[in-house]
Design a protein around this motif. Structure first.
Motif, PDB file in Angstrom:
ATOM      1  N   THR A   1      -3.866  11.370 -47.205  1.00 15.44           N
ATOM      2  CA  THR A   1      -3.862  12.718 -47.785  1.00 15.44           C
ATOM      3  C   THR A   1      -4.685  12.751 -49.066  1.00 15.44           C
ATOM      4  OG1 THR A   1      -1.657  13.126 -46.875  1.00 15.44           O
ATOM      5  CG2 THR A   1      -2.412  14.597 -48.615  1.00 15.44           C
ATOM      6  N   ALA A   2      -4.499  11.738 -49.916  1.00 13.41           N
ATOM      7  CA  ALA A   2      -5.279  11.665 -51.151  1.00 13.41           C
ATOM      8  C   ALA A   2      -6.762  11.535 -50.837  1.00 13.41           C
ATOM      9  CB  ALA A   2      -4.809  10.480 -51.991  1.00 13.41           C
TER      10      ALA A   2
ATOM     11  N   LYS B   1       5.571  -0.917 -45.364  1.00 15.52           N
ATOM     12  CA  LYS B   1       4.473  -0.405 -46.182  1.00 15.52           C
ATOM     13  C   LYS B   1       3.386  -1.471 -46.307  1.00 15.52           C
ATOM     14  CE  LYS B   1       7.308   0.518 -49.608  1.00 15.52           C
ATOM     15  NZ  LYS B   1       7.856   0.991 -50.893  1.00 15.52           N
ATOM     16  N   LEU B   2       2.145  -1.029 -46.498  1.00 17.35           N
ATOM     17  CA  LEU B   2       1.049  -1.972 -46.700  1.00 17.35           C
ATOM     18  C   LEU B   2       1.203  -2.640 -48.062  1.00 17.35           C
ATOM     19  CD1 LEU B   2      -1.922   0.249 -45.449  1.00 17.35           C
ATOM     20  CD2 LEU B   2      -0.796  -1.588 -44.200  1.00 17.35           C
ATOM     21  N   THR B   3       1.098  -3.947 -48.085  1.00 16.69           N
ATOM     22  CA  THR B   3       1.292  -4.683 -49.341  1.00 16.69           C
ATOM     23  C   THR B   3      -0.030  -5.115 -49.981  1.00 16.69           C
ATOM     24  OG1 THR B   3       1.513  -6.755 -48.084  1.00 16.69           O
ATOM     25  CG2 THR B   3       3.541  -5.545 -48.616  1.00 16.69           C
TER      26      THR B   3
ATOM     27  N   LEU C   1       1.693   3.521 -48.745  1.00 15.07           N
ATOM     28  CA  LEU C   1       2.053   4.476 -47.697  1.00 15.07           C
ATOM     29  C   LEU C   1       0.775   5.052 -47.078  1.00 15.07           C
ATOM     30  CD1 LEU C   1       4.933   6.328 -49.557  1.00 15.07           C
ATOM     31  CD2 LEU C   1       5.173   4.810 -47.590  1.00 15.07           C
ATOM     32  N   PRO C   2       0.459   4.690 -45.823  1.00 20.02           N
ATOM     33  CA  PRO C   2      -0.800   5.138 -45.203  1.00 20.02           C
ATOM     34  C   PRO C   2      -0.976   6.652 -45.201  1.00 20.02           C
ATOM     35  CG  PRO C   2       0.180   3.381 -43.903  1.00 20.02           C
ATOM     36  CD  PRO C   2       1.195   3.757 -44.940  1.00 20.02           C
TER      37      PRO C   2
ATOM     38  N   GLY D   1       5.403   8.431 -41.588  1.00 22.38           N
ATOM     39  CA  GLY D   1       4.180   8.295 -42.364  1.00 22.38           C
ATOM     40  C   GLY D   1       3.787   6.874 -42.667  1.00 22.38           C
ATOM     41  N   ILE D   2       4.507   5.915 -42.087  1.00 29.19           N
ATOM     42  CA  ILE D   2       4.230   4.506 -42.385  1.00 29.19           C
ATOM     43  C   ILE D   2       3.128   3.938 -41.495  1.00 29.19           C
ATOM     44  CG2 ILE D   2       5.776   3.285 -40.790  1.00 29.19           C
ATOM     45  CD1 ILE D   2       5.645   2.760 -44.599  1.00 29.19           C
ATOM     46  N   GLY D   3       2.798   4.643 -40.397  1.00 31.16           N
ATOM     47  CA  GLY D   3       1.689   4.201 -39.545  1.00 31.16           C
ATOM     48  C   GLY D   3       2.076   3.743 -38.157  1.00 31.16           C
TER      49      GLY D   3
END
Length: 638
Positions: free
Chosen positions: A471-472, A425-427, A465-466, A290-292
């Motif tokens: 999902t959101a 993860k995206l920072t 977390l992409p 799920g990290i991309g």
């Protein structure tokens, strides 16, 4: 590169030519401008020319400006295209056109002279850039802009936002990133809407941008010039005989990645490792589920697909999926090249190991060197220190020849078949908001001066977390719920999850919580959809289709009967899961049914097992067993 002829202002004020050699090129300034009436030509500057006529031309003013500004910047030499090239000499002109980009690239300074812009006008409008040829904004390191009065308006650095906004040139290109890291299509767009005096120059001005060589042929017409340019670009990246190995990209085999953002550093590193090598090049994208990783591989293909003769996407989840992927590749090759000797006599419906060998033989052909293979979801690699029947040894599915390019995506730290690129993860808060905006289609998140503080809080809560952000966003797209209300639902679900599954780490918790919020919403809308997701835990994560589930219609469960009543009912239930980002359409993995198949992300599948089915459900397991058993072919006599 052609020899560079420069201009030099002598102590007596006269401006004369200075001939250089390839090993003796002094620092020089270069002028970017639009040609006007009465430009000073090479013949006007020769020693035998009548200088009284030369200095009376309107173009002399630009030469004086350039000489004065170069001197102010401590430069003795300068170059202007109108007079530093003998355009009556076809050989010199051709060499100059092919060298032009590098001359701008090697200049100590570039002056963009905007003859139609007064200092009072500034550079806020597009009018200012009609004279500033876009590719000449990219090549030089130091670029200054001047009004018609010779007054400085700014530099490439100070005006970067304005330049990007009007020309659409990527900021990283303006900053000097390698041009080969940008897609062919994007680089081509940098010269759009440029008005040239001679139509062929629209194509010729891109020669340096693509790093190719091409003799000018004035009179051939714009379309023919662009056709020749395209051929040279393809030869550069794909080889001279690329057409005999060219296979069209099969978009149906590649996952969608519409919400991709950021990751420019990783994309640049991938390109550096995969392009312009004479031997096999391979990268391993390693990171959490799920990290991309998959989306990064898809984005790389989108950006650089024109640099490969063929691109093939393989499902490396297990050996059966890999074999079926190879069969799909064989079908692709035969569609474009029906007489392919390595494949034409192979039964694609028979022994799949023979199909794998035949495809590898085609990939191993001596001149077939510009293909790209992507092995996605290689998460269960075979290792020497453990025996696992379900593990995969990817080496059996890699071509043996030392050529081509390979991308592997994996969650395992044990994959060593390439240069490893860790995916983190995206920072950046901005990147997180971008994903949330794209997936929720709430553009006001980014377009307002005051970003909703609850949107910011949600991005922080989802920890870069992409998959969780997507999902959101998918949830928020289908409801009128505010970010504040979603955050409240998230916090309540998180608290419940911590009580029921206290051993989950923050990474799993962020993902599982967003899915739980979405699951609760789906349950309210369609109970059959929610039950289908719960049932999915008892099947494989990929390729669930109506034809498989219809065998469960005879069970007593009302929701199963509703789900499998007909294909329309099934599609309605699974569509809701897709809309909320919990399932996706998936290409057939070898089944004969014409029904569409669906899959779920491996992380979503883990969640359905550990959370939705934290206790074994005998009835659901019986349904799954009935469906699978009904699809097993019967053998006569047994």
């Amino acid at each position: 590169m052609a020899l560079l002829r420069l201009l030099q202002r002598n102590p007596d004020g006269n401006i004369v030519f200075r001939e250089t050699t390839s090993s003796d090129v002094p620092a020089y300034a270069i002028l970017s401008h639009t040609w006007g009436k009465e430009e000073v030509t090479f013949q006007d500057m020769e020693a035998s020319a009548d200088m009284s006529k030369t200095v009376s031309k309107a173009g002399w003013r630009k030469i004086q400006f350039c000489a004065k500004q170069a001197a102010a910047d401590g430069l003795q030499y300068f170059w202007i295209d109108t007079c530093c090239i003998d355009k009556k000499n076809a050989v010199e002109l051709g060499a100059a056109i092919n060298s032009m980009f590098r001359w701008y690239q090697n200049a100590a300074r570039c002056y963009v002279y905007l003859s139609n812009v007064c200092k009072a006008d500034g550079v806020d409008g597009e009018r200012a850039w009609k004279e500033a040829f876009r590719t000449k904004l990219i090549a030089p390191r130091l670029v200054d802009f001047f009004s018609s009065e010779g007054e400085r308006l700014g530099s490439k650095v100070t005006l970067e936002t304005e330049i990007h906004g009007i020309t659409r040139i990527a900021k990283n290109a303006l900053r000097g990133d390698a041009l080969s890291s940008f897609s062919i299509q994007e680089r081509r767009s940098w010269a759009e809407r440029r008005n040239t005096t001679i139509e062929e120059d629209e194509a010729y001005c891109l020669i340096g941008v693509f790093g190719v060589s091409m003799l000018p042929n004035y009179g051939e017409g714009r379309e023919h010039a662009f056709r020749r340019l395209e051929e040279e670009i393809h030869k550069l990246y794909k080889g001279v005989d690329f057409e005999q190995y060219a296979v069209g990209l099969n978009l149906a085999s590649i996952p969608e990645a519409a919400q991709f953002v950021a990751r420019e550093e990783e994309l640049s590193k991938m390109h550096k490792l995969l392009q312009h090598h004479n031997s096999r090049s391979a990268v391993v994208l390693h990171g959490l589920g799920g990290i991309g990783k998959t989306q990064l591989a898809v984005q790389y293909i989108r950006r650089h697909k024109e640099k490969h003769t063929a691109i093939f996407w393989l499902n490396a989840n297990d050996e059966d999926s890999l074999r079926l992927s190879f069969r799909g590749i064989a079908q692709q090759i035969l569609t474009h090249h029906p007489s392919t000797r390595e494949l034409m006599n192979v039964d694609l419906e028979g022994d799949l190991d023979r199909v794998v060998s035949a495809v590898k033989a085609w990939l191993n052909l001596q001149d077939n060197t510009r293909w790209l293979m992507v092995y996605d979801n290689y998460d269960n690699p075979q290792t020497s220190n453990r025996f696992d029947r379900s593990a995969v040894d990817v080496r059996r599915y890699l071509p043996e020849s030392d050529q081509g390019s390979i991308i592997i995506t994996t969650r395992s730290a044990n994959v060593t078949q390439g240069q490893r690129i860790p995916i983190q993860k995206l920072t950046s808060l901005e990147d997180g908001l971008k994903i949330l905006s794209n997936t929720s289609r709430r553009e006001d998140i980014e377009n307002t001066d005051e970003i909703d503080p609850h949107a910011k809080a949600l991005v922080v809560k989802l920890d870069g977390l992409p998959l969780a952000l997507s999902t959101a966003g998918a949830y928020l797209e289908h409801v009128t719920t505010s970010f504040a209300e979603y955050l409240r639902l998230y916090e309540a679900s998180w608290s419940k999850l911590q009580r029921t599954s206290p051993r989950l780490n923050s990474y799993e918790g962020s993902l599982y919580t967003t899915w739980q919020v979405t699951y609760d919403r789906i349950q309210e809308q369609n109970a059959a959809s929610a039950q289908l997701l719960k049932l999915w835990a008892y099947f494989d994560k990929q390729d669930l289709w109506f034809g498989l589930l219809r065998h469960a219609y005879s069970t007593d469960d009302e929701w199963i009967q509703k789900l499998t009543e007909d294909e329309l009912s099934f599609n309605e239930s699974v569509r809701l899961l897709c809309e909320y980002g919990l399932a996706h359409l998936e290409p057939s993995l070898g089944r004969s049914s014409k029904s569409a198949g669906y899959g779920v992300h491996s992380c979503v599948h883990s969640w359905t097992i550990s959370v939705l089915n934290d206790k074994w459900d005998v009835e659901l397991a019986r349904v799954a067993l009935t469906c699978v058993a009904s699809e097993v072919p019967t053998v006569l006599g047994h």
